[in-house]
Write a protein that holds these residues in place. Structure first.
Motif, PDB file in Angstrom:
ATOM      1  N   VAL A 301       0.839  -1.203   0.000  1.00 49.65           N
ATOM      2  CA  VAL A 301       0.000   0.000   0.000  1.00 49.65           C
ATOM      3  C   VAL A 301       0.871   1.249   0.000  1.00 49.65           C
ATOM      4  CG1 VAL A 301      -1.707   1.324   1.293  1.00 49.65           C
ATOM      5  CG2 VAL A 301      -1.940  -1.148   1.119  1.00 49.65           C
ATOM      6  N   ALA A 302       1.863   1.291   0.856  1.00 51.80           N
ATOM      7  CA  ALA A 302       2.736   2.462   0.943  1.00 51.80           C
ATOM      8  C   ALA A 302       3.519   2.662  -0.353  1.00 51.80           C
ATOM      9  CB  ALA A 302       3.693   2.318   2.124  1.00 51.80           C
ATOM     10  N   ARG A 305       1.139   3.957  -3.089  1.00 54.34           N
ATOM     11  CA  ARG A 305       0.825   5.375  -2.839  1.00 54.34           C
ATOM     12  C   ARG A 305       1.989   6.265  -3.220  1.00 54.34           C
ATOM     13  NH1 ARG A 305      -2.164   4.532   3.021  1.00 54.34           N
ATOM     14  NH2 ARG A 305      -4.303   4.315   2.208  1.00 54.34           N
ATOM     15  N   CYS A 306       3.186   5.878  -2.804  1.00 52.09           N
ATOM     16  CA  CYS A 306       4.372   6.679  -3.120  1.00 52.09           C
ATOM     17  C   CYS A 306       4.585   6.752  -4.630  1.00 52.09           C
ATOM     18  CB  CYS A 306       5.594   6.072  -2.428  1.00 52.09           C
ATOM     19  SG  CYS A 306       7.133   6.964  -2.723  1.00 52.09           S
ATOM     20  N   THR A 308       2.369   6.440  -6.967  1.00 52.41           N
ATOM     21  CA  THR A 308       1.314   7.256  -7.566  1.00 52.41           C
ATOM     22  C   THR A 308       1.620   8.737  -7.435  1.00 52.41           C
ATOM     23  OG1 THR A 308      -0.337   5.551  -7.083  1.00 52.41           O
ATOM     24  CG2 THR A 308      -1.146   7.790  -7.470  1.00 52.41           C
ATOM     25  N   VAL A 309       2.049   9.152  -6.247  1.00 50.65           N
ATOM     26  CA  VAL A 309       2.360  10.569  -6.018  1.00 50.65           C
ATOM     27  C   VAL A 309       3.549  11.003  -6.877  1.00 50.65           C
ATOM     28  CG1 VAL A 309       3.168  12.223  -4.297  1.00 50.65           C
ATOM     29  CG2 VAL A 309       1.364  10.601  -3.704  1.00 50.65           C
ATOM     30  N   LEU A 405      -3.841   9.591 -10.374  1.00 54.07           N
ATOM     31  CA  LEU A 405      -4.126   9.916  -8.965  1.00 54.07           C
ATOM     32  C   LEU A 405      -5.325   9.151  -8.411  1.00 54.07           C
ATOM     33  CD1 LEU A 405      -3.459  13.766  -8.821  1.00 54.07           C
ATOM     34  CD2 LEU A 405      -2.255  11.980  -7.535  1.00 54.07           C
ATOM     35  N   THR A 407      -5.595   6.154  -8.351  1.00 47.76           N
ATOM     36  CA  THR A 407      -5.010   5.008  -7.651  1.00 47.76           C
ATOM     37  C   THR A 407      -4.990   5.230  -6.142  1.00 47.76           C
ATOM     38  OG1 THR A 407      -3.640   4.516  -9.576  1.00 47.76           O
ATOM     39  CG2 THR A 407      -2.965   3.534  -7.492  1.00 47.76           C
ATOM     40  N   LEU A 408      -4.818   6.479  -5.707  1.00 46.56           N
ATOM     41  CA  LEU A 408      -4.799   6.760  -4.266  1.00 46.56           C
ATOM     42  C   LEU A 408      -6.121   6.370  -3.609  1.00 46.56           C
ATOM     43  CD1 LEU A 408      -3.012  10.244  -4.181  1.00 46.56           C
ATOM     44  CD2 LEU A 408      -2.042   8.006  -3.606  1.00 46.56           C
ATOM     45  N   ALA A 411      -5.935   2.600  -3.059  1.00 46.36           N
ATOM     46  CA  ALA A 411      -4.646   2.085  -2.583  1.00 46.36           C
ATOM     47  C   ALA A 411      -4.804   0.979  -1.551  1.00 46.36           C
ATOM     48  CB  ALA A 411      -3.803   3.222  -2.011  1.00 46.36           C
ATOM     49  N   ARG A 412      -5.844   1.060  -0.722  1.00 47.34           N
ATOM     50  CA  ARG A 412      -6.022   0.031   0.307  1.00 47.34           C
ATOM     51  C   ARG A 412      -6.293  -1.347  -0.299  1.00 47.34           C
ATOM     52  NH1 ARG A 412      -6.786   1.679   5.511  1.00 47.34           N
ATOM     53  NH2 ARG A 412      -8.045  -0.160   5.962  1.00 47.34           N
TER      54      ARG A 412
END
Length: 434
Positions: A301-302, A305-306, A308-309, A405, A407-408, A411-412
């Motif tokens: 997950v992390a 997220r990273c 994606t950003v 974005l 995707t955020l 993300a879970r």
């Protein structure tokens, strides 16, 4: 928490052979797509007809993925891959040496159908091997694909530089890749190979296996996977399907528009305009090479997220870039960000289906998800082109940024909170198992 079983020789051989298979596919695909202008010139394909040829390949690849979903109900994914990879390789010299436009259309159609089956079966094996290892290894397979792409693109550049005919370029390369594909296919390992009768399933520890109605014992898993498989409902996979499509819209934006954007919008030279895609491929390779370590340490997950950003930041830099070198920095960020999303999407879909219905459902979910690879590829290039012509190319870059974005929001879905795996030095909540 119980530490996962140490991978045996069979799994290690399966991992190396599958990585080589990803490498071969990356090289073959790059050799084809980077020589599209030469193929167009050889067969006299008009500019108006070329998009039809290019669109037909991913459409037929989607059909190949659908067929593979049905095929793996009866045939092991490893056998599918063993059959179709030489076919994909042999399609290259056919494309480069046939005598007419109709014949090259048939060769490209065969390539599209076979590549859909190949992509689906490769990722099925990657997901099941990751599950067997009990830790993230999926990004490593896609790193091998990126490396193959760099090698293939470099060979294509050499062929263009030395003005080699397509047949002369493709022939020797395929003469090496086909025997390699046949040899490594002997060591492919899928779920049914490592969890046969009388053998413990290396996928699971002796602890509980998460299931739809609670934990079941490891000894029950092989029996469950042998039962009739009910595929996971498409609506449950839809978030991951959207993520896959949006990631490939971003990827196709780079592959199709980076050179034109740098030259026409940012005023670079023709030579410099060829660099962004190469930089993108190199950073994709680097990101995937270390990505599995990040997943093991911080969790899927992390990492997603990273990524994606970072990818969204790359699109923002490209859209706002005052000059060519700033644009280059943006495409570099795009490679580092986008590279982790697709492998983790396959892993998440396979894990969810396996937890719900077993190994067979995992294979079918991967095949369904793979279709959205081609959906994104089909949409991305014309979307950016239409927006660029109607509005501006700077503004057009903000659209794939917004889609990535999304995707955020999902993300879970990449987490595995119930999975009982992980080496003792890893945090339980961060174990990612395809």
């Amino acid at each position: 928490m119980t530490a996962p079983l140490a991978p045996g020789a069979q799994l290690r051989h399966g991992r190396v052979s599958l990585a080589l298979s990803f490498f071969v596919q990356g090289a073959v695909f790059a050799l084809l797509v980077t020589r599209i202008p030469a193929i167009q010139d050889r067969y006299g394909i008009s500019d108006g007809l070329l998009p039809v040829f290019l669109a037909a390949v991913p459409v037929l690849a989607g059909v190949g993925s659908i067929v593979t979903e049905q095929l793996v109900k009866r045939v092991r994914p490893s056998r599918v891959l063993r059959c179709v990879q030489p076919m994909v390789c042999l399609a290259l010299p056919a494309v480069g040496s046939v005598g007419s436009m109709a014949q090259v259309a048939v060769a490209l159609a065969a390539f599209g159908l076979a590549v859909g089956a190949l992509d689906a079966s490769m990722n099925m094996l990657g997901v099941s091997l990751q599950r067997a290892y009990g830790r993230s290894i999926m990004l490593g397979f896609h790193a091998a694909y990126s490396l193959g792409g760099i090698v293939g693109a470099s060979l294509a550049w050499a062929g263009a530089h030395w003005k080699l005919s397509l047949g002369l370029l493709y022939g020797p390369v395929v003469a090496v890749l086909v025997p390699l594909a046949v040899v490594v296919g002997r060591w492919f390992v899928d779920q049914r190979d490592v969890a046969g009768p009388g053998r413990p399933e290396p996928v699971q520890s002796a602890e509980a296996i998460p299931g739809p109605s609670g934990p079941t014992s490891a000894s029950q898993a092989p029996a469950a996977s042998a039962a009739a498989v009910t595929p996971v409902a498409m609506r449950l996979l839809l978030p991951l399907c959207l993520v896959m499509a949006f990631a490939y819209i971003g990827d196709s934006t780079v592959s199709n528009w980076s050179a034109k954007y740098l030259q026409d919008v940012l005023g670079s030279s023709e030579q410099l305009a060829t660099v962004p895609y190469n930089v993108y491929m190199v950073t994709t390779l680097l990101g995937r090479a270390v990505g599995d370590l990040g997943v093991r340490r911080f969790g899927a997950v992390a990492v997603v997220r990273c990524g994606t950003v970072v990818a969204a930041g790359g699109f923002a830099v490209v859209a706002a870039a005052p000059g060519a070198w700033a644009g280059m920095a943006g495409f570099t960020l795009l490679g580092l960000g986008l590279c982790v999303i697709v492998p983790q999407t396959f892993a998440a879909a396979g894990r969810y289906a396996y937890d719900s219905q077993g190994a067979g459902a995992s294979d079918m979910a991967v095949a369904r998800l793979n279709i959205f690879n081609y959906v994104g590829f089909l949409i991305g290039s014309p979307l950016v082109g239409a927006l660029g012509d109607a509005w501006s190319y700077r503004g057009a870059m903000l659209v794939p940024m917004a889609l990535v974005l999304v995707t955020l929001v999902y993300a879970r879905s990449f987490g595995a909170p119930r999975a009982g795996y992980g080496d003792r030095h890893e945090r339980p909540r961060t174990a990612d198992v395809g």
